[in-house]
Scaffold this motif. Sequence first.
Motif, PDB file in Angstrom:
ATOM      1  N   UNK A 186      25.794   3.021  12.247  1.00 35.17           N
ATOM      2  CA  UNK A 186      24.864   3.824  13.034  1.00 35.17           C
ATOM      3  C   UNK A 186      24.924   5.268  12.547  1.00 35.17           C
ATOM      4  N   UNK A 187      23.979   5.626  11.682  1.00 38.46           N
ATOM      5  CA  UNK A 187      23.900   7.006  11.201  1.00 38.46           C
ATOM      6  C   UNK A 187      23.136   7.881  12.191  1.00 38.46           C
ATOM      7  N   UNK A 188      22.297   7.261  12.998  1.00 42.54           N
ATOM      8  CA  UNK A 188      21.590   7.977  14.062  1.00 42.54           C
ATOM      9  C   UNK A 188      22.542   8.164  15.231  1.00 42.54           C
ATOM     10  N   UNK A 189      22.549   9.355  15.797  1.00 41.58           N
ATOM     11  CA  UNK A 189      23.510   9.684  16.844  1.00 41.58           C
ATOM     12  C   UNK A 189      22.985   9.267  18.224  1.00 41.58           C
ATOM     13  N   UNK A 190      23.149   7.978  18.520  1.00 37.80           N
ATOM     14  CA  UNK A 190      22.786   7.487  19.845  1.00 37.80           C
ATOM     15  C   UNK A 190      23.712   8.086  20.904  1.00 37.80           C
ATOM     16  N   UNK A 191      23.274   8.028  22.157  1.00 37.46           N
ATOM     17  CA  UNK A 191      24.132   8.424  23.265  1.00 37.46           C
ATOM     18  C   UNK A 191      25.254   7.389  23.420  1.00 37.46           C
ATOM     19  N   UNK A 228      14.265   5.674  20.323  1.00 37.68           N
ATOM     20  CA  UNK A 228      14.884   4.940  19.217  1.00 37.68           C
ATOM     21  C   UNK A 228      15.617   3.703  19.736  1.00 37.68           C
ATOM     22  N   UNK A 229      16.302   3.842  20.865  1.00 38.00           N
ATOM     23  CA  UNK A 229      17.000   2.691  21.447  1.00 38.00           C
ATOM     24  C   UNK A 229      16.008   1.607  21.845  1.00 38.00           C
ATOM     25  N   UNK A 230      14.834   2.027  22.333  1.00 36.07           N
ATOM     26  CA  UNK A 230      13.819   1.062  22.749  1.00 36.07           C
ATOM     27  C   UNK A 230      13.295   0.249  21.567  1.00 36.07           C
ATOM     28  N   UNK A 231      13.392   0.805  20.362  1.00 37.15           N
ATOM     29  CA  UNK A 231      12.979   0.067  19.165  1.00 37.15           C
ATOM     30  C   UNK A 231      14.137  -0.734  18.592  1.00 37.15           C
ATOM     31  N   UNK A 232      15.295  -0.083  18.462  1.00 38.27           N
ATOM     32  CA  UNK A 232      16.413  -0.706  17.753  1.00 38.27           C
ATOM     33  C   UNK A 232      17.035  -1.868  18.523  1.00 38.27           C
ATOM     34  N   UNK A 233      17.220  -1.730  19.825  1.00 38.88           N
ATOM     35  CA  UNK A 233      17.915  -2.770  20.583  1.00 38.88           C
ATOM     36  C   UNK A 233      17.163  -4.112  20.557  1.00 38.88           C
TER      37      UNK A 233
END
Length: 316
Positions: free
Chosen positions: A6-11, A288-293
């Motif tokens: 995970x290079x994107x910094x999710x919460x 982004x979470x709505x797309x990735x998950x």
Amino acid sequence: MPTMMLLFQFKPEQVQQIREIAPDWTIVSGKANEMSKEQYLEAEVICGWNSSVAEALEGRCKLKWVQTISAGIDKLPLNKLEQHGVYLTSASGIHPVSMAETFFAMLLAFSRNLHHAIRNQSDRNWMPSEHYSQLSGKTIAIIGVGTIGAEIARLSGAFGMRTLGVRRSGLPVPGVHEMYGMEALHEVLLQSDVVVNVLPHTEETHHLFNAQRFEQMKPETLFFNLGRGASVNTADLVQALQNSTLAGAGLDVFETEPLPNDHPLWTMDNVIITPHIGGWTDHYKQKMADIFLPNLQAYLAEGKPRSNLVDYKHSY
């Protein structure tokens, strides 16, 4: 045990959701410079992108799926990804609201001459403009009608604008009064008071907007580029603005970024510049979470992400 990077910094709570979906995976989360070369080579799934991912493609990497965090994928090594059989999914659909609001911020600034007022404010200069306009009754052309273009069309209707749309298929879109295929671009430009480009960058769209296209527009036309910088011939745009072929331009993307500090666009009073921030929003991580998950769930269940798959043939 497969590895996900995970290079994107999710919460933190979003990272926990990912761990719950993929409990049998090794999940590595952090900034790009915190990752080792071995971790890039081991990763089967990567959310995000940087040059180290491209370098890993040159070795014996295990990469099978990349989820980008942007809608544009023209700067990625598409040929190399395709050769490796890597699924590539974009963040298409994440930007409609923020991009549309960026566009209307620019358009309303031109309509009410706010860009001049702000500059005069810095000099404490009380100087009303000689010209103000209204959006109602004007014709707007949206070139590249996708999710962003559809949101721009919806808001244009609220302002009482007539909306023309152009996209490859030419199929109708709700909120767009008249839809055309790319072959009718000339006809659409002739009619329009406002032209907004939200096309992706492909071989077909490279320098699509050039001197010939600008000459097809009316002298009072405002041109906006929120798509990709390389779809516009910058030298031709500068000339069109200097010789009044165009009335003004709102630009969020450029052929060269950052825009060089000695570039003539900086000093033009009929140009509004933003530093490629049109899609950014405080809701970005959730979007982004709505797309990735859901894509991750599909990948684990079916071996392939389900939404936003890039068609390598069309480069988007």
